[in-house]
Design a protein around this motif. Sequence first.
Motif, mmCIF file in Angstrom:
data_model
loop_
_atom_site.group_PDB
_atom_site.id
_atom_site.type_symbol
_atom_site.label_atom_id
_atom_site.label_comp_id
_atom_site.label_asym_id
_atom_site.label_seq_id
_atom_site.Cartn_x
_atom_site.Cartn_y
_atom_site.Cartn_z
ATOM 1 N N ARG A 245 33.110 37.436 34.923
ATOM 2 C CA ARG A 245 32.014 37.015 35.797
ATOM 3 C C ARG A 245 32.163 35.546 36.186
ATOM 4 O O ARG A 245 31.964 35.177 37.344
ATOM 5 C CB ARG A 245 30.680 37.255 35.100
ATOM 6 C CG ARG A 245 29.465 36.928 35.959
ATOM 7 C CD ARG A 245 28.186 37.355 35.274
ATOM 8 N NE ARG A 245 28.026 36.720 33.976
ATOM 9 C CZ ARG A 245 28.072 37.362 32.817
ATOM 10 N NH1 ARG A 245 28.262 38.664 32.782
ATOM 11 N NH2 ARG A 245 27.903 36.714 31.671
ATOM 12 N N ARG A 246 32.538 34.715 35.234
ATOM 13 C CA ARG A 246 32.685 33.291 35.522
ATOM 14 C C ARG A 246 33.860 33.048 36.463
ATOM 15 O O ARG A 246 33.796 32.198 37.363
ATOM 16 C CB ARG A 246 32.884 32.519 34.216
ATOM 17 C CG ARG A 246 32.827 31.015 34.379
ATOM 18 C CD ARG A 246 33.072 30.341 33.037
ATOM 19 N NE ARG A 246 31.989 30.581 32.097
ATOM 20 C CZ ARG A 246 30.921 29.811 31.988
ATOM 21 N NH1 ARG A 246 30.781 28.769 32.787
ATOM 22 N NH2 ARG A 246 29.992 30.081 31.097
ATOM 23 N N VAL A 247 34.956 33.793 36.271
ATOM 24 C CA VAL A 247 36.157 33.596 37.091
ATOM 25 C C VAL A 247 35.941 34.109 38.516
ATOM 26 O O VAL A 247 36.360 33.475 39.497
ATOM 27 C CB VAL A 247 37.364 34.296 36.429
ATOM 28 C CG1 VAL A 247 38.556 34.345 37.369
ATOM 29 C CG2 VAL A 247 37.745 33.583 35.140
ATOM 30 N N GLU A 248 35.304 35.259 38.646
ATOM 31 C CA GLU A 248 35.091 35.836 39.976
ATOM 32 C C GLU A 248 34.177 34.975 40.835
ATOM 33 O O GLU A 248 34.202 35.079 42.061
ATOM 34 C CB GLU A 248 34.520 37.246 39.841
ATOM 35 C CG GLU A 248 35.539 38.260 39.339
ATOM 36 C CD GLU A 248 34.939 39.647 39.175
ATOM 37 O OE1 GLU A 248 33.698 39.758 39.244
ATOM 38 O OE2 GLU A 248 35.716 40.603 38.981
ATOM 39 N N ALA A 249 33.372 34.124 40.225
ATOM 40 C CA ALA A 249 32.532 33.215 40.995
ATOM 41 C C ALA A 249 33.372 32.235 41.802
ATOM 42 O O ALA A 249 32.892 31.667 42.791
ATOM 43 C CB ALA A 249 31.584 32.465 40.069
ATOM 44 N N PHE A 250 34.647 32.031 41.407
ATOM 45 C CA PHE A 250 35.552 31.141 42.128
ATOM 46 C C PHE A 250 36.624 31.925 42.878
ATOM 47 O O PHE A 250 37.656 31.358 43.240
ATOM 48 C CB PHE A 250 36.215 30.179 41.146
ATOM 49 C CG PHE A 250 35.255 29.257 40.451
ATOM 50 C CD1 PHE A 250 34.918 28.041 41.010
ATOM 51 C CD2 PHE A 250 34.676 29.615 39.243
ATOM 52 C CE1 PHE A 250 34.033 27.186 40.377
ATOM 53 C CE2 PHE A 250 33.787 28.765 38.601
ATOM 54 C CZ PHE A 250 33.458 27.546 39.174
ATOM 55 N N GLU A 251 36.386 33.230 43.098
ATOM 56 C CA GLU A 251 37.348 34.109 43.759
ATOM 57 C C GLU A 251 38.645 34.201 42.963
ATOM 58 O O GLU A 251 39.730 34.371 43.521
ATOM 59 C CB GLU A 251 37.645 33.634 45.182
ATOM 60 C CG GLU A 251 36.440 33.644 46.107
ATOM 61 C CD GLU A 251 36.799 33.300 47.533
ATOM 62 O OE1 GLU A 251 37.813 33.817 48.055
ATOM 63 O OE2 GLU A 251 36.077 32.501 48.146
ATOM 64 N N GLY A 252 38.537 34.058 41.651
ATOM 65 C CA GLY A 252 39.697 34.193 40.795
ATOM 66 C C GLY A 252 39.805 35.599 40.218
ATOM 67 O O GLY A 252 39.003 36.486 40.532
ATOM 68 N N THR A 253 40.806 35.797 39.380
ATOM 69 C CA THR A 253 41.036 37.101 38.755
ATOM 70 C C THR A 253 41.220 36.925 37.254
ATOM 71 O O THR A 253 41.735 35.899 36.787
ATOM 72 C CB THR A 253 42.280 37.797 39.329
ATOM 73 O OG1 THR A 253 43.442 36.963 39.120
ATOM 74 C CG2 THR A 253 42.110 38.052 40.823
ATOM 75 N N ALA A 254 40.804 37.936 36.507
ATOM 76 C CA ALA A 254 40.987 37.976 35.055
ATOM 77 C C ALA A 254 41.534 39.351 34.692
ATOM 78 O O ALA A 254 40.929 40.365 35.032
ATOM 79 C CB ALA A 254 39.670 37.714 34.332
ATOM 80 N N VAL A 255 42.670 39.377 34.028
ATOM 81 C CA VAL A 255 43.334 40.632 33.672
ATOM 82 C C VAL A 255 43.517 40.673 32.161
ATOM 83 O O VAL A 255 44.079 39.740 31.564
ATOM 84 C CB VAL A 255 44.704 40.766 34.377
ATOM 85 C CG1 VAL A 255 45.381 42.067 33.951
ATOM 86 C CG2 VAL A 255 44.533 40.721 35.890
ATOM 87 N N LEU A 256 43.036 41.766 31.546
ATOM 88 C CA LEU A 256 43.170 41.951 30.095
ATOM 89 C C LEU A 256 44.145 43.077 29.823
ATOM 90 O O LEU A 256 43.979 44.187 30.329
ATOM 91 C CB LEU A 256 41.812 42.278 29.473
ATOM 92 C CG LEU A 256 41.817 42.600 27.977
ATOM 93 C CD1 LEU A 256 42.204 41.377 27.169
ATOM 94 C CD2 LEU A 256 40.457 43.139 27.535
ATOM 95 N N GLU A 257 45.176 42.788 29.038
ATOM 96 C CA GLU A 257 46.150 43.794 28.611
ATOM 97 C C GLU A 257 46.154 43.804 27.086
ATOM 98 O O GLU A 257 46.518 42.812 26.454
ATOM 99 C CB GLU A 257 47.540 43.478 29.148
ATOM 100 C CG GLU A 257 47.637 43.534 30.672
ATOM 101 C CD GLU A 257 49.027 43.210 31.169
ATOM 102 O OE1 GLU A 257 49.908 42.934 30.313
ATOM 103 O OE2 GLU A 257 49.254 43.233 32.390
ATOM 104 N N SER A 258 45.756 44.941 26.502
ATOM 105 C CA SER A 258 45.632 45.002 25.052
ATOM 106 C C SER A 258 45.985 46.398 24.548
ATOM 107 O O SER A 258 45.104 47.178 24.172
ATOM 108 C CB SER A 258 44.199 44.623 24.632
ATOM 109 O OG SER A 258 44.082 44.609 23.229
ATOM 110 N N PRO A 259 47.279 46.740 24.538
ATOM 111 C CA PRO A 259 47.677 48.044 24.008
ATOM 112 C C PRO A 259 47.431 48.130 22.509
ATOM 113 O O PRO A 259 47.353 47.102 21.819
ATOM 114 C CB PRO A 259 49.169 48.116 24.338
ATOM 115 C CG PRO A 259 49.600 46.685 24.399
ATOM 116 C CD PRO A 259 48.426 45.929 24.955
ATOM 117 N N GLU A 260 47.293 49.351 22.007
ATOM 118 C CA GLU A 260 47.122 49.537 20.565
ATOM 119 C C GLU A 260 48.332 48.979 19.826
ATOM 120 O O GLU A 260 49.470 49.249 20.163
ATOM 121 C CB GLU A 260 46.958 51.025 20.233
ATOM 122 C CG GLU A 260 45.658 51.628 20.732
ATOM 123 C CD GLU A 260 44.438 51.057 20.007
ATOM 124 O OE1 GLU A 260 44.625 50.517 18.889
ATOM 125 O OE2 GLU A 260 43.326 51.134 20.558
ATOM 126 N N GLY A 261 48.078 48.181 18.830
ATOM 127 C CA GLY A 261 49.155 47.536 18.090
ATOM 128 C C GLY A 261 49.495 46.152 18.597
ATOM 129 O O GLY A 261 50.284 45.447 17.969
#
Length: 301
Positions: A272-288
């Motif tokens: 939410r904080r990043v999108e306020a600046f037209e930015g992007t946030a990507v989370l990658e968290s595979p098991e292990g």
Amino acid sequence: MPVLTHHTFGLDLNAIAVPLYWQQMPAGEPVNNPYPVTSWLGAAGMPLIGILYFLIAWWLIPAMAKWISWSTTTLLAPDTRSDLSKRVTALTASRAAALDAHSAELKRIERDLHDGAQNRLVAVVMMLGMAERSLQNNPDQALPQLHRAQDAATEALSELRTLVHDIYPPILDELGLEGAISALAGRSAVPCVLEIDELRRAPAAVEAAAYFVVAEALTNVAKHSGARRVTVTARTETSDDSSGETMLIDVIDDGHGGANERPGGGVAGIRRRVEAFEGTAVLESPEGGPTTMRVELPCGF
């Protein structure tokens, strides 16, 4: 040299060679290229027609190719209205995200004030009232009550300072974003490796957002990941399309992975904080594991 098709080139050669072989054709099967040849007069005119076709093809085929290329580019290229519409859509989304972030921040500040400093200040007032009554009735008990009121006032002041720090950390003005992130890495509960490369100054709002992104990400790592090490990288890149600079932040931990985004959680707050600046946030968290949070913040808004 202009490129001719094999078919056109073959027809031209055939027309030029007609006088050499037309008499060898079986009777009743005249050469048809481009008209039936039944006499020497017709055969003599065929090379002239072949050369004329060759010259026309020499000029016409490249011209047609250029025209087709131009018309295709014109039809497929996005027009100004399309770009403007996309920009308006992006601005609308970022405005909504900014309003959501602002609303969430106001609610957090109100909650912190109500549950923290306000309650402590009310306790201070009550303690001072009790101390006043003690001075009238039992002066020996007044001093301990004043000490407790002083301790409560000190705790309330500390909470107010923390609240102000959360609105805009003073360390950003004192040390800049690089120094502020270094302080976060030094206080991290999980051993943190900091890698900063060409991190240039950005508008104050962007630096504040980047600071809170790193702070929230490190908090999430300490609470949920079970990691033994976390790496924070930060750098500034210049876009190739002249759209300005972008701040890239990666937070990578070696925990058990399996992290996900839930409403009201830390990752949702970062997004939410990043999108306020037209930015992007990507989370990658595979098991292990490992878990990677990548954030891109435009700096030239």
